[in-house]
Every structure is written in structure tokens, then in C-alpha cells.
Design an enzyme around this catalytic site. Sequence first.
Site, PDB file in Angstrom:
ATOM      1  CB  SER A   1      -1.129   0.059   1.167  1.00 13.41           C
ATOM      2  OG  SER A   1      -1.431   1.298   1.505  1.00 13.41           O
TER       3      SER A   1
ATOM      4  CE1 TYR B   1      -4.305  -1.781   4.991  1.00 10.63           C
ATOM      5  CE2 TYR B   1      -3.406   0.121   4.515  1.00 10.63           C
ATOM      6  CZ  TYR B   1      -3.957  -1.121   4.039  1.00 10.63           C
ATOM      7  OH  TYR B   1      -4.060  -1.358   2.534  1.00 10.63           O
TER       8      TYR B   1
HETATM    9  P1  NAP Z   1     -11.361  -5.869  -0.340  1.00 12.46           P
HETATM   10  O1  NAP Z   1     -12.136  -5.829  -1.501  1.00 12.46           O
HETATM   11  O2  NAP Z   1     -11.888  -5.820   0.942  1.00 12.46           O
HETATM   12  O3  NAP Z   1     -10.594  -7.438  -0.257  1.00 12.46           O
HETATM   13  C1  NAP Z   1     -10.003  -8.206   0.794  1.00 12.46           C
HETATM   14  C2  NAP Z   1      -9.687  -9.326   0.487  1.00 12.46           C
HETATM   15  O4  NAP Z   1      -8.952 -10.094   1.520  1.00 12.46           O
HETATM   16  C3  NAP Z   1     -11.139 -10.141   0.457  1.00 12.46           C
HETATM   17  O5  NAP Z   1     -10.814 -11.188  -0.457  1.00 12.46           O
HETATM   18  C4  NAP Z   1     -11.053 -10.929   1.705  1.00 12.46           C
HETATM   19  O6  NAP Z   1     -11.806 -12.271   1.585  1.00 12.46           O
HETATM   20  C5  NAP Z   1      -9.781 -11.281   1.814  1.00 12.46           C
HETATM   21  N1  NAP Z   1      -9.262 -11.694   3.483  1.00 12.46           N
HETATM   22  C6  NAP Z   1      -9.634 -10.762   4.421  1.00 12.46           C
HETATM   23  N2  NAP Z   1      -8.889 -11.376   5.436  1.00 12.46           N
HETATM   24  C7  NAP Z   1      -8.461 -12.712   5.107  1.00 12.46           C
HETATM   25  C8  NAP Z   1      -7.750 -13.935   5.604  1.00 12.46           C
HETATM   26  N3  NAP Z   1      -7.581 -13.861   7.061  1.00 12.46           N
HETATM   27  N4  NAP Z   1      -7.375 -14.778   4.738  1.00 12.46           N
HETATM   28  C9  NAP Z   1      -7.776 -14.724   3.487  1.00 12.46           C
HETATM   29  N5  NAP Z   1      -8.271 -13.755   2.878  1.00 12.46           N
HETATM   30  C10 NAP Z   1      -8.609 -12.589   3.699  1.00 12.46           C
HETATM   31  O7  NAP Z   1      -9.859  -4.866  -0.335  1.00 12.46           O
HETATM   32  P2  NAP Z   1      -8.775  -4.470  -1.460  1.00 12.46           P
HETATM   33  O8  NAP Z   1      -8.983  -3.359  -1.500  1.00 12.46           O
HETATM   34  O9  NAP Z   1      -9.165  -5.438  -2.731  1.00 12.46           O
HETATM   35  O10 NAP Z   1      -7.724  -4.969  -0.728  1.00 12.46           O
HETATM   36  C11 NAP Z   1      -6.910  -6.082  -1.242  1.00 12.46           C
HETATM   37  C12 NAP Z   1      -5.436  -5.648  -0.763  1.00 12.46           C
HETATM   38  O11 NAP Z   1      -4.936  -4.354  -1.236  1.00 12.46           O
HETATM   39  C13 NAP Z   1      -5.098  -5.353   0.643  1.00 12.46           C
HETATM   40  O12 NAP Z   1      -3.823  -6.114   0.977  1.00 12.46           O
HETATM   41  C14 NAP Z   1      -5.166  -4.070   0.743  1.00 12.46           C
HETATM   42  O13 NAP Z   1      -4.403  -3.649   2.081  1.00 12.46           O
HETATM   43  C15 NAP Z   1      -4.440  -3.571  -0.449  1.00 12.46           C
HETATM   44  N6  NAP Z   1      -4.742  -1.931  -0.866  1.00 12.46           N
HETATM   45  C16 NAP Z   1      -5.914  -1.661  -1.052  1.00 12.46           C
HETATM   46  C17 NAP Z   1      -6.189  -0.338  -1.491  1.00 12.46           C
HETATM   47  C18 NAP Z   1      -7.410   0.415  -1.889  1.00 12.46           C
HETATM   48  O14 NAP Z   1      -7.513   1.557  -2.039  1.00 12.46           O
HETATM   49  N7  NAP Z   1      -8.444  -0.540  -1.999  1.00 12.46           N
HETATM   50  C19 NAP Z   1      -5.201   0.429  -1.472  1.00 12.46           C
HETATM   51  C20 NAP Z   1      -3.695   0.213  -0.831  1.00 12.46           C
HETATM   52  C21 NAP Z   1      -3.570  -1.241  -0.665  1.00 12.46           C
HETATM   53  P3  NAP Z   1     -13.274 -12.197   2.123  1.00 12.46           P
HETATM   54  O15 NAP Z   1     -14.006 -11.446   1.109  1.00 12.46           O
HETATM   55  O16 NAP Z   1     -13.700 -13.640   1.684  1.00 12.46           O
HETATM   56  O17 NAP Z   1     -13.590 -11.838   3.209  1.00 12.46           O
END
Ligand code: NAP
Length: 271
Positions: free
Chosen positions: A156, A169
Site C-alpha cells: 500500500s 495498518y
Molecule cells: P477487499 O475488497 O476488502 O478485499 C480484501 C480481500 O482479503 C478479500 O478477498 C477478503 O476475503 C480477503 N481476506 C481478508 N482476510 C483474510 C484472511 N484472513 N485470509 C484470507 N483472505 C482474507 O479490499 P481490496 O482493496 O481489494 O484489498 C486487497 C489488498 O489491497 C489488501 O492487502 C489491501 O491492504 C491492499 N490495498 C488496497 C487499497 C485500496 O485502495 N483498495 C490501497 C492500498 C492497498 P473475503 O471477502 O472472503 O473476506
Amino acid sequence: MPHIIEKSLVGQRALVTGGNSGIGAAIALALAEAGARVAINYLSNVEEAQALVAEIQASGGEAITIQADVSQEDQVIAMFQQVIETWGSLDILVANAGIQQYAPFVDMTLAQWDSVMAVNLTGQFLCAREAVKEFLRRGVVPELSCATGKIVCTSSVHDIIPWAGHVNYAASKGGLLMFMKSLAQEVAHMKIRVNAVSPGAIRTPINRSAWETPEMEENLLKLIPYERIGDPADVAQAVVWLASDASDYVVGATLYIDGGMTLYPGFREGG
Ligand code: NAP
């Protein structure tokens, strides 16, 4: 947004953790479009994971779902065994699963601290360790890739931008930065490439509260010089490149995919 994905991963086998939702789902689709077979890991949302598998299969690709909590060692080991039993080995790990737990620092509970560390940092360790073991067991398969294996960590911008209210985080992603680089340094001579993508503000469920009303979106855009919120596909296309031989000399790098969020936009005027 331009859409450019080439068939650079034909025959390779990929695992995407948190692959059912948001950025992970876009990565799973893009890897499949590039020709990889994709294992979609999820924690709780089986319907989303199954819908993605159906979408990939409808386009002629191959995919499976695997339920596992990435913070639990036994579940991670079982997940890798399932991929290897299904497809013989694994070529690409995208360690993407992550969570946020907001709390003002003095109110942050140990449970909020521990849960974020467990998924965002320990989960990366457990998955990367199993991937490296498998890459070393199998060795290079020159007709698939010139690397023994590739790991892409989803970090991130908060691996370098401090984030009040999200000390847990930011600490987990800051830790991931050095985890990724130290691992990359350790395994590069075995022809394993470890890199990271660090997204800025991408429109997904994890940060809905930052963009769901026009006022919130306007505030968020002030932090983004390129003046648009990112799409999960912006990150996915970069992950395909990092997983392919087109990036063969990229080792231990973090690619910031953030519309310029890390350029200190507050300094555009004055400063
Ligand atoms: P998201 O849509 O909330 O996806 C999170 C994913 O992680 C979901 O598939 C969830 O599965 C899974 N997950 C959560 N806890 C878990 C566990 N204990 N074991 C296995 N899977 C788990 O969020 P996203 O934005 O796509 O985030 C994906 C990555 O990108 C994360 O690492 C986040 O920190 C990073 N990120 C996102 C942003 C942003 O702006 N969106 C920015 C920087 C970094 P379920 O749905 O089945 O619970």
C-alpha cells in the site's frame, strides 16, 4: 483506462490470496486473461469466488476456489497442497489478502492490532514461505518462465505514507516493505523474484467510506495529482507484468500505483 494484457503467462499456475474481491479479483481475472491457471483464495465470500471461477471458465480459462485464512499456518499449508495436487506445482503467488481496522491510537485494542498484523504481515510470511518451498522443489521450467517462481505482494502507499487512525495498518504495510525486500535479497540467487505493488486509493469495498459520497470523493481527489480514483484493473495489469518474464530483471522493487499520491501533492503550491 487503457486495457493491455498479453498472453505472457500461458501454462503457469497462480494463487491469489483474497482473490474473490476488489483488487484480488481484478488480479485473478487479469492473470487468467494472460493465460495462467488461477487459484482464487477467499476467507468468507464463497459466492464471489465461485462467480469469478465461472467468469474465467466462460472465457476458456481454468480456475479453482480455495477457502483459507492466510493468518493460520495449517490452513495455508493445506491451501498450497491443494494447488499442487490440482496442477502439479505453482509458478506465481500474489499475496494480496489484507484488512483495515480503524481506531484512534489510544482506543486501539490489542485485538485490532493483532488481527491486522496477522492477516497483512504474518499471512504474507506464511504464504511466501510455502511458495518458496514449492519453487525450490520444482526448479526452473524454461518453457514456462526463466524464473524459478514469482511472488508479488500487495502492499500500500501506507508502506511509506503515515496514516493516523490506522497505525496498525501502516505498521503492517511498512513491515511488509522490508519483508518483501529482505526475502527478495535472500532468494534472488535461486532465480525467485519477489516484488510488490503499492496501490493508492483504489475503488474497492475496503475503503468504501473514503469514496461513497460525492463530498468524500472530492476530498479524496485532493490527494491524487492524476485526479481520478484508481480502478482495481490499474493494479492488476501491473501484477501481470511483474509476474511475467517481461519484468525478469525487476527484483525487490515496489511499484507505486497511485495516480501520484506519493508525490506529496500538498507541495504542488507553496511549500
Ligand atoms: P477487499 O475488497 O476488502 O478485499 C480484501 C480481500 O482479503 C478479500 O478477498 C477478503 O476475503 C480477503 N481476506 C481478508 N482476510 C483474510 C484472511 N484472513 N485470509 C484470507 N483472505 C482474507 O479490499 P481490496 O482493496 O481489494 O484489498 C486487497 C489488498 O489491497 C489488501 O492487502 C489491501 O491492504 C491492499 N490495498 C488496497 C487499497 C485500496 O485502495 N483498495 C490501497 C492500498 C492497498 P473475503 O471477502 O472472503 O473476506
